[in-house]
Scaffold this active site. Structure first.
Site, mmCIF file in Angstrom:
data_model
loop_
_atom_site.group_PDB
_atom_site.id
_atom_site.type_symbol
_atom_site.label_atom_id
_atom_site.label_comp_id
_atom_site.label_asym_id
_atom_site.label_seq_id
_atom_site.Cartn_x
_atom_site.Cartn_y
_atom_site.Cartn_z
ATOM 1 N N MET A 177 0.792 -1.225 0.000
ATOM 2 C CA MET A 177 0.000 0.000 0.000
ATOM 3 C C MET A 177 0.832 1.286 0.000
ATOM 4 S SD MET A 177 -2.886 -1.070 -0.445
ATOM 5 C CE MET A 177 -4.255 -2.122 -0.070
ATOM 6 N N HIS A 180 -5.111 -5.300 -8.118
ATOM 7 C CA HIS A 180 -5.968 -4.282 -7.508
ATOM 8 C C HIS A 180 -7.423 -4.753 -7.596
ATOM 9 C CE1 HIS A 180 -7.068 -0.348 -6.036
ATOM 10 N NE2 HIS A 180 -8.018 -0.316 -6.947
HETATM 11 C C1 GAR Z 1 -6.090 -7.132 -2.032
HETATM 12 O O1 GAR Z 1 -7.467 -7.046 -2.255
HETATM 13 C C2 GAR Z 1 -5.325 -6.364 -3.079
HETATM 14 O O2 GAR Z 1 -5.890 -6.431 -4.350
HETATM 15 C C3 GAR Z 1 -5.409 -4.961 -2.536
HETATM 16 O O3 GAR Z 1 -5.169 -5.125 -1.170
HETATM 17 C C4 GAR Z 1 -5.715 -6.383 -0.745
HETATM 18 C C5 GAR Z 1 -4.664 -7.086 0.044
HETATM 19 O O4 GAR Z 1 -5.165 -8.274 0.624
HETATM 20 N N1 GAR Z 1 -4.457 -4.100 -3.177
HETATM 21 C C6 GAR Z 1 -4.698 -2.822 -3.424
HETATM 22 O O5 GAR Z 1 -5.720 -2.251 -3.077
HETATM 23 C C7 GAR Z 1 -3.602 -2.106 -4.174
HETATM 24 N N2 GAR Z 1 -3.971 -0.781 -4.453
HETATM 25 P P1 GAR Z 1 -4.165 -9.412 1.048
HETATM 26 O O6 GAR Z 1 -3.109 -8.752 1.941
HETATM 27 O O7 GAR Z 1 -5.006 -10.369 1.827
HETATM 28 O O8 GAR Z 1 -3.567 -10.011 -0.174
#
Ligand code: GAR
Length: 199
Positions: free
Chosen positions: A90, A109
């Protein structure tokens, strides 16, 4: 040569875990050199360590962006990393970092980009009331959730669907789409050149 990858996370790490499993099973060619995070409290870090992968935490908040990226780059270089895979990472990478790994940084994303970039994309789409949302896998440039789109999957939001249900369905799609897209990218079935086809 099998690609050597680093996975960057900031939180839970469910996408990271899905990728680690694919690399371990051999469904994805390559080797996970390390998992790194900007957030030492990221729950995913422990999961990666339990999986037997080298982990590194570079606390962004106390280090600041410059020192964070310097440490991260030194770590990636020392481990001869070819590809940087963002899995719920992030923080925005600087243009210098992006150009050092140009065409070799991939992100997932949880929306159909260019709609709903940034934080809480699933919540943004749900609150907006769109009927269709989805998941995007893309190359990373120096803008937020931006760069050449490699793959997308659409999902219809059900009448009266709760945010929790939508989140669960999006994550399911993510966990399938990311590794399949990487497999095609590594096999050069899809191009990692920044140029959009026909452009
Ligand atoms: C996921 O949904 C990913 O796509 C998103 O964060 C989440 C992480 O979940 N990424 C973004 O929003 C990037 N801008 P995780 O830590 O369980 O994989």
């Amino acid at each position: 040569m099998k690609p050597r990858v680093a996975i960057l996370i900031s939180g839970k790490g469910t996408n990271m875990l899905a990728l680690l499993r694919c690399f371990a099973e051999g469904t994805l060619p390559g080797e996970v050199a390390l998992v790194a995070t900007d957030n030492p409290d990221a729950p995913g870090l422990m999961k990666a360590a339990e999986f037997g992968v080298k982990t590194f935490a570079f606390p962004y908040r106390s280090m600041g962006r410059e020192a964070f990226e310097e440490a991260l780059r030194a770590c990636l270089t020392a481990h001869e990393v070819d590809w940087v895979l963002l899995a719920g990472f992030m923080k925005i990478l600087t243009p210098e970092f992006v150009s050092a790994y140009s065409g070799r940084i991939v992100n997932i994303h949880p929306s159909l980009l260019p709609a709903f970039p940034g934080l809480d994309a699933i919540g943004q789409a749900w609150r907006y009331g769109v009927k269709i949302t989805g998941v995007t896998v893309h190359l990373v440039d120096d803008q937020v959730d931006h760069g050449k789109i490699l793959a997308q999957r659409a999902l219809r939001i059900r009448e009266g669907e709760t945010l929790e249900s939508l989140e669960a369905r999006i994550h399911e799609v993510e966990h399938r789409l990311y590794w399949r897209t990487l497999r095609d990218l590594f096999k050069k079935k899809i191009s990692s050149s920044e140029r959009r086809s026909g452009a």
